[in-house]
Enzyme design. Structure first.
Site, PDB file in Angstrom:
ATOM      1  N   HIS A 212       0.835  -1.198   0.000  1.00  0.00           N
ATOM      2  CA  HIS A 212       0.000   0.000   0.000  1.00  0.00           C
ATOM      3  C   HIS A 212       0.872   1.251   0.000  1.00  0.00           C
ATOM      4  O   HIS A 212       2.087   1.183   0.196  1.00  0.00           O
ATOM      5  CB  HIS A 212      -0.907   0.015   1.237  1.00  0.00           C
ATOM      6  CG  HIS A 212      -0.167   0.204   2.529  1.00  0.00           C
ATOM      7  ND1 HIS A 212       0.602  -0.801   3.106  1.00  0.00           N
ATOM      8  CD2 HIS A 212      -0.031   1.277   3.351  1.00  0.00           C
ATOM      9  CE1 HIS A 212       1.143  -0.350   4.224  1.00  0.00           C
ATOM     10  NE2 HIS A 212       0.791   0.904   4.391  1.00  0.00           N
ATOM     11  N   ASP A 214       0.703   5.253   1.887  1.00  0.00           N
ATOM     12  CA  ASP A 214      -0.006   6.017   2.917  1.00  0.00           C
ATOM     13  C   ASP A 214      -0.702   7.217   2.270  1.00  0.00           C
ATOM     14  O   ASP A 214      -0.233   7.750   1.262  1.00  0.00           O
ATOM     15  CB  ASP A 214       0.972   6.515   3.982  1.00  0.00           C
ATOM     16  CG  ASP A 214       1.591   5.377   4.785  1.00  0.00           C
ATOM     17  OD1 ASP A 214       1.013   4.266   4.793  1.00  0.00           O
ATOM     18  OD2 ASP A 214       2.650   5.608   5.404  1.00  0.00           O
ATOM     19  N   HIS A 269       4.908   0.235   0.160  1.00  0.00           N
ATOM     20  CA  HIS A 269       5.563  -0.610   1.155  1.00  0.00           C
ATOM     21  C   HIS A 269       4.593  -1.661   1.692  1.00  0.00           C
ATOM     22  O   HIS A 269       3.391  -1.600   1.439  1.00  0.00           O
ATOM     23  CB  HIS A 269       6.134   0.238   2.301  1.00  0.00           C
ATOM     24  CG  HIS A 269       5.129   1.136   2.961  1.00  0.00           C
ATOM     25  ND1 HIS A 269       4.601   2.265   2.349  1.00  0.00           N
ATOM     26  CD2 HIS A 269       4.542   1.084   4.188  1.00  0.00           C
ATOM     27  CE1 HIS A 269       3.754   2.868   3.165  1.00  0.00           C
ATOM     28  NE2 HIS A 269       3.683   2.160   4.278  1.00  0.00           N
ATOM     29  N   ARG A 279       6.304  -8.329  16.210  1.00  0.00           N
ATOM     30  CA  ARG A 279       6.941  -7.044  15.922  1.00  0.00           C
ATOM     31  C   ARG A 279       6.027  -5.916  16.387  1.00  0.00           C
ATOM     32  O   ARG A 279       4.830  -5.914  16.104  1.00  0.00           O
ATOM     33  CB  ARG A 279       7.197  -6.944  14.421  1.00  0.00           C
ATOM     34  CG  ARG A 279       7.782  -5.617  13.930  1.00  0.00           C
ATOM     35  CD  ARG A 279       8.051  -5.728  12.424  1.00  0.00           C
ATOM     36  NE  ARG A 279       8.670  -4.525  11.885  1.00  0.00           N
ATOM     37  CZ  ARG A 279       8.008  -3.524  11.321  1.00  0.00           C
ATOM     38  NH1 ARG A 279       6.685  -3.573  11.238  1.00  0.00           N
ATOM     39  NH2 ARG A 279       8.647  -2.470  10.843  1.00  0.00           N
TER      40      ARG A 279
END
Length: 338
Positions: A212, A214, A269, A279
């Site tokens: 995607h 941002d 990313h 994570r």
């Protein structure tokens, strides 16, 4: 932290119990890849290097950012504490507050509320969305959430300072009018999202977060300094963005690409699933004033409010974000994008 009851039911995977981590889980092959990400020094901001990073990568590693290391560590620790709470506690803790809890999808409404999940948009992630302008009015009943609120109020001041300085340098490089471009970066729009990506031995379950861009002007990521997973697409090749302590990853969003008339790129990313360790990451997003008009040779005049509404409409209609192409001058029909 690894208690299955802390995860949303959709993200519990029984294989997790059957595969103990190896002796040295930090030595995953993905972390050994060369890391070509450009480095920008905020103390000695080199405009030519910043220009190159924005044009060619849309993402860079920020060093000498001035945020105390103790604050970064405290944020990571309190985030771990928050996520380790039972799922039912987390789900109910945000009722009646500006903070929202979501899981299974990165596709969020303006308030941070997750859109309906389904097979097409299920992701291996859970998180909290925090509209930073409302932190001072937030009176959480849960002790851990109060700790988050206090730390984020201090963190916001640092992140706004960093974002403003970077944007002003970019505006200068783009030869934008300094006063006229101030509405393109609105402090009140700041949003923090705190993510947990569960580990899973079966990485075929999907992505931590799918590919995607941002919608922001800038996104500033404080990623886990031990566990990798962030991947960047550049020149048709995916690169692992290595976790390095006391650095930030800054990526440009769709609004910065539009403001720059496509001179800069919105970074594509994604986040992969780690087989052995979960994570934690914290990302600060900042946007234009909702009614600030973006207009140049590549785009029809539009506001961030219009862009956001179009993204929501597309996600509901076709299951994915279309984004900037909707506002290009050459875009004449919806069918050309489907």
């Amino acid at each position: 932290m690894n208690n299955l009851e802390s995860y949303p039911p959709d993200l519990r995977h029984q294989d997790r119990r059957q595969h103990p981590p190896p002796p040295n889980p930090d030595q995953d092959e993905e972390l050994c890849d060369p890391d070509p990400v450009p480095i920008i020094d905020l103390e000695c901001l080199h405009h030519d290097k910043l220009e190159e990073a924005c044009k060619n990568w849309g993402l860079f590693r920020l060093v000498n950012h001035g945020v105390p290391l103790t604050l970064l560590k405290e944020l990571q620790e309190v985030a771990k504490e928050l996520f380790s709470l039972p799922f039912a506690v987390k789900e109910g803790a945000c009722n009646g507050s500006p903070m929202t809890y979501f899981w299974g999808t990165p596709a969020l409404t303006p308030s941070g509320t997750a859109l309906p999940r389904g097979p097409q948009n299920m992701n291996w992630v859970e998180g909290f969305g925090v509209p930073l302008s409302q932190l001072s009015h937030f009176n959480p009943q849960l002790h851990t959430l109060e700790s988050v609120r206090v730390l984020l109020m201090e963190y916001e001041r640092h992140l706004w300072r960093i974002g403003r300085r970077l944007f002003e340098a970019m505006a200068k490089n783009l030869e934008l009018d300094v006063e006229g471009s101030k509405e393109y970066l609105a402090e009140k729009s700041g949003m923090m999202r705190v993510y947990r990506y569960p580990n899973c031995p079966d990485t075929n379950v999907g992505w931590g977060m799918e590919e995607h861009t941002d919608s922001s002007v800038l996104s500033i990521l404080n990623q886990d300094d031990q566990v990798g997973g962030l991947q960047l697409l550049n020149h048709h090749q995916w690169f692992n963005v290595k976790p390095i302590p006391n650095t930030f990853i800054v990526n440009l969003g769709d609004m910065m690409q539009a403001i720059s008339n496509d001179r800069y790129k919105s970074a594509t990313h994604r986040v992969s699933i780690n087989k052995h360790k979960e994570r934690i990451s914290l990302c600060y997003f900042v946007f234009p004033d909702e009614e600030a008009v973006i207009e140049n040779s590549k785009y029809k005049p539009f506001t961030y409010n219009q862009f956001r509404a179009q993204v929501q409409e597309d996600i509901k209609a076709i299951g994915q974000k279309v984004g900037l192409p909707r506002f290009h001058h050459y875009h004449n029909s919806q069918a050309s994008l489907l």
